[in-house]
Write an enzyme that holds these catalytic residues in place. Structure first.
Site, short mmCIF file in Angstrom:
data_model
loop_
_atom_site.label_atom_id
_atom_site.label_comp_id
_atom_site.label_asym_id
_atom_site.label_seq_id
_atom_site.Cartn_x
_atom_site.Cartn_y
_atom_site.Cartn_z
N GLU A 428 -5.15 1.25 2.46
CA GLU A 428 -4.27 0.76 3.54
C GLU A 428 -2.92 1.45 3.64
O GLU A 428 -2.05 0.97 4.37
CB GLU A 428 -4.08 -0.78 3.43
CG GLU A 428 -5.39 -1.52 3.64
CD GLU A 428 -5.26 -3.03 3.74
OE1 GLU A 428 -4.22 -3.57 3.35
OE2 GLU A 428 -6.21 -3.66 4.23
C1 BMA Z 1 -6.35 -6.21 1.99
C2 BMA Z 1 -6.76 -5.76 0.62
C3 BMA Z 1 -6.01 -6.46 -0.45
C4 BMA Z 1 -5.79 -7.89 -0.13
C5 BMA Z 1 -6.68 -8.35 0.97
C6 BMA Z 1 -6.51 -9.79 1.34
O1 BMA Z 1 -5.06 -5.82 2.28
O2 BMA Z 1 -6.68 -4.37 0.54
O3 BMA Z 1 -4.78 -5.83 -0.65
O4 BMA Z 1 -5.94 -8.66 -1.25
O5 BMA Z 1 -6.45 -7.57 2.10
O6 BMA Z 1 -5.23 -10.03 1.88
#
Ligand code: BMA
Length: 823
Positions: A428
């Site tokens: 991300e």
């Molecule tokens: C995304 C994942 C994690 C997180 C999840 C739930 O951002 O990459 O970083 O735990 O969502 O929020």
């Protein structure tokens, strides 16, 4: 090579920081590999960090320094001998001393360190100390030095090469471990040893296998250089080369003509071949050896642009694969407790839910050899992130060299793994830069792009040219597009859960969805083992400390309310939120699968938990499957029927993820909840192997009109789909549609359930009765008059009637009219 393991006899003490009086000055026995928290726990000096509010009580450990000490016996170095002190992993910022003399410093838990200690080692008793600084204090100093950069969550985990989720996550505790987390030993050697050994395994066009072993040799430098011999054997073939003096690399090529291919689970077998590499003197006397298990297969990802955009299709041995997966986080926050057996149980749960890929997420670690052994053996494909997540990472020192060193070490370590499908640059961070308001605070400072687009792909291309590298997750291989563009590459779907109802999954048809998910609480037995609030409610203090998501309970409620009644009693709330978690994720999975081959994969967030917590996991921190796990087993089944909207209205979609064609007549029954038939029909489905077809439900008798007391059932030999005409809250369910009886059987109890009216998502929450009890199936929907037998495995002696009580035998219907349970 003589290896002397240094694991027994360590002690640890807190040396600085806000250490409570009862811990200050205490030297307690330390387990190596291990961590300071676990040593204090074993010594009875701290509560179990997972219990109630212990995490908060232990916040003092964030700023504590620790010293590990060991007294050990050794022999002095001989004149021609090299003696290395080898640490496979130190967590994290450490100074190493031997007999009071400095040996070296470390600042990266993702790599190993090797120190030449020949001059410092004494014959007789030696003292080794490893002093750890507070990782948080170090990270803050680096932040001060390089300038702050955006990161999720409070601590600057982006300023240190330590597992990001050590510092707390939206499902993880803020417990910053410190310790010798991987094996440590003395290695005594002469002449030369094997350094990096990299077997590149490929399959030739004619179907024969090829192993190209690239080996690096380190020479001791204690005597004059000599010629050396390296040999490698696999599947009865042998290759041998002579390494001239002054040379330190060698390449050995082995071609294996009659090779059996390795396939992912669901596609074939997983033959593995032992590869042995030997380093010897010219006269044959051995110096060092290395062994690996390899599997012959090709894996790539097809990103050739098409009429829609850019696909992201995993290809194994030339066969396109629909990825049915889950994201993987460290299986216990205290990494050193994770045994190979525990990993095997977890991977078996993934396989049991018909998964074929785990994505090792970038806020965790480069997974262990045990993890990869299990995945190689079982055909579980692995997508490995480099450890970067949800933050801007500086590209300057002291981080840059550490990142290059860890990437080189881990790519070389994992190169031979049959199950390793691809490397991915980060989690991300491309998206973060594009959308999360980073540009202004960054003010032109680096944020990691150079790692993802230059350094990491260069390291992969150099050390592991057989593997695909993805820049990030999500990302668009077509660089013009937004990283989370549905038409290009991978996408994370987080509007569902954060902002929008789960039915909006259907608004996007991504090429590959590598994250999507929904929260639910852990199983009852797990919850009540760790949380003792009285009364226990969604807002009681310990429960809340184990709910880390931003506005987590608000999102649970807003996600629940459009679908199911929001119950008052805690027991009902627990069942409703678990059920809604399963419903939401199943909804997404069925949608994604229905769009194959346009959508080429669904990787659920998340398979597992690292402690007891309300989270997106399918399996909770005590290893118990939540209702979601059973739901995933249905939604990922090799053959699936599902009703999905298509251009001209609802269609019956048949998904055939097997190697045989699926041709049959599917019967359609529209019936009232009491069982009265309203309309019947038939549809011929004819689905080629690994394909999907849909057939419009054009017959108006099947779907038209108000139908709050009706269900449409599509039945095939192997599976059936049920379509309801409204959300549960608007359906005229019988709130009490089940009669049941439990009887003792060999492995535990059998619960025979009969539906007197349509009963949706029937479950036996067996762990509410006995912590070891596990039921074989869950979320079974029954038509009026149908029966189903659940098997509960348990060693406990129960009153069978407990298994049919209102808090144990549940279904969606019982949430109506205040619910059947009292909690
Ligand atoms: C995304 C994942 C994690 C997180 C999840 C739930 O951002 O990459 O970083 O735990 O969502 O929020």
């Amino acid at each position: 090579m003589i290896r002397q393991t240094l694991h027994d006899g360590w002690h640890v003490a807190a040396t600085a920081g806000p250490v409570p009086e009862h811990v200050a000055g205490r030297h307690v026995p330390a387990t190596v590999p291990g961590s300071a928290h676990l040593d204090l726990l074993a010594a009875g000096l701290i509560p179990d960090p997972y219990l109630d509010q212990a995490e908060a009580e232990l916040a003092w450990t964030h700023r504590t320094d620790w010293r590990y000490t060991l007294t050990f016996e050794a022999e002095e170095a001989m004149a021609d001998e090299r003696i290395d002190l080898a640490f496979d992993g130190l967590d994290t910022v450490a100074t190493v001393e031997l007999n009071g003399q400095p040996v070296g410093t470390t600042a990266n838990m993702h790599r190993g360190y090797r120190f030449n200690v020949g001059d410092l080692l004494r014959g007789g008793t030696n003292e080794l100390t490893v002093s750890f600084r507070s990782a948080l204090a170090y990270a803050e100093e680096v932040e001060e030095q390089l300038g702050a950069r955006p990161h999720s969550y409070p601590h600057p985990f982006n300023m240190i090469r330590k597992m990001a989720c050590s510092f707390g996550w939206d499902w993880g505790p803020d417990l910053q471990t410190a310790g010798i987390w991987k094996p440590v030993r003395l290695e005594r050697w002469r002449t030369a040893r094997l350094g990096q050994v990299r077997p590149l395994v490929t399959v030739n066009d004619d179907g024969s296998g090829r192993v190209e072993v690239r080996a690096e040799i380190e020479r001791a430098g204690t005597t004059a250089d000599t010629e050396l011999v390296i040999s490698a054997t696999v599947a009865g073939r042998e290759a041998r080369v002579t390494v001239p003096q002054d040379h330190s690399t060698a390449v050995l090529v082995l071609d294996v003509s009659d090779v059996r291919l390795w396939w992912p689970a669901g596609y074939g077998e997983q033959p593995l071949y032992d590869l042995e590499v030997m380093l010897a003197r010219p006269d044959g006397r051995p110096l060092d050896s290395a062994s690996r298990r390899v599997g012959f297969r090709t894996i790539t990802v097809d990103t050739t642009p098409d009429e829609i955009g850019t696909p992201f299709t995993v290809m194994v041995n030339g066969t396109p694969i629909f990825v049915k997966g889950a994201n993987w986080i460290p299986d216990d926050h205290f990494l050193t407790r994770i045994t190979r057996e525990r990993l095997a149980r977890r991977v078996d749960q993934a396989l049991g839910a018909h998964m074929n890929m785990l994505r090792v997420w970038g806020g965790g670690i480069y997974e262990t050899d045990d993890f990869y052994d299990v995945c190689d053996e079982r055909g579980m494909l692995v997508w490995q992130d480099f450890p970067f997540a949800c933050a801007a990472y500086p590209e300057e020192e002291p981080l840059r060299s550490e990142i290059e060193a860890e990437a080189r070490e881990n790519v070389a370590r994992l190169v031979s793994r049959a199950s390793l499908a691809l490397w991915n640059g980060n989690n991300e961070n491309l998206w973060g830069f594009a959308d999360w308001g980073w540009r202004e605070p960054l003010a032109g400072r680096t944020w990691g792009l150079g790692y993802y687009t230059e350094l990491l792909p260069r390291v992969v291309a150099e050390l592991d040219p057989t593997r695909f590298y993805a820049t990030g997750s999500p990302y668009s291989p077509d660089e013009q597009s937004h990283p989370n563009d549905a038409d290009h590459g991978t996408r994370h779907e987080w509007q569902v859960w954060n902002q929008r109802d789960y039915t909006t999954y259907r608004e996007h048809v991504p090429r590959f969805c590598s994250e999507f998910g929904f929260q639910g609480p852990p199983t009852w037995a797990t919850l009540t083992r760790w949380i003792h609030d009285e009364p226990l409610t969604p807002t009681s203090p310990a429960f809340l400390l184990h709910q880390k998501a931003n506005d987590g309970n608000g999102k649970l409620h807003r996600g629940l309310a459009p679908h199911l009644p929001v119950p008052e009693a805690f027991g009902d709330w627990h069942w409703a939120t678990q059920l809604n978690q399963a419903r939401a994720v199943i909804f997404g999975v069925e949608h994604f699968r229905s769009w194959w081959p346009r959508t080429a994969g669904a990787i659920v967030w998340q398979l597992n938990d690292c402690w007891p917590v309300t989270s997106w996991a399918a399996v909770d921190g005590d290893e118990r499957p939540k209702p979601l796990w059973y739901g995933l087993r249905h939604a990922y089944a090799p053959r699936l029927l599902t009703v999905q909207p298509r251009e001209n209205g609802p269609a019956l979609v048949a998904v055939n993820d097997t190697d045989t064609a699926w041709s049959e007549q599917v019967t359609l029954h529209r019936q009232r909840f009491d069982g009265t038939l309203v309309h019947a029909g038939r549809i011929d489905v004819d689905v080629a192997p690994r394909s999907v077809v849909w057939v419009e439900l054009a017959d108006p008798g099947l779907l038209s009109g108000e139908a709050k007391e009706e269900v449409l059932v599509a039945t095939s030999r192997e599976t059936r789909a049920m379509h309801l005409f409204s959300e549960d809250i608007d359906l005229a369910y019988d709130p009490d549609p089940l009669t049941a009886e439990a009887v003792a059987v060999d492995e535990g109890y059998r619960v025979d359930v009969r539906a007197t009216s349509f009963a949706r998502d029937v479950a036996v929450l067996a762990d509410r009765v006995a912590p070891d009890a596990e039921v074989d199936e869950m979320l079974v929907s029954l038509l009026a008059g149908e029966t189903y037998s659940f098997t509960v495995r348990t060693g406990a002696q129960l009153d069978p009637a407990e298994l049919t009580g209102p808090e144990v035998l549940r279904c969606a219907n019982d949430l109506h009219q205040g619910g059947g349970g009292t909690g």
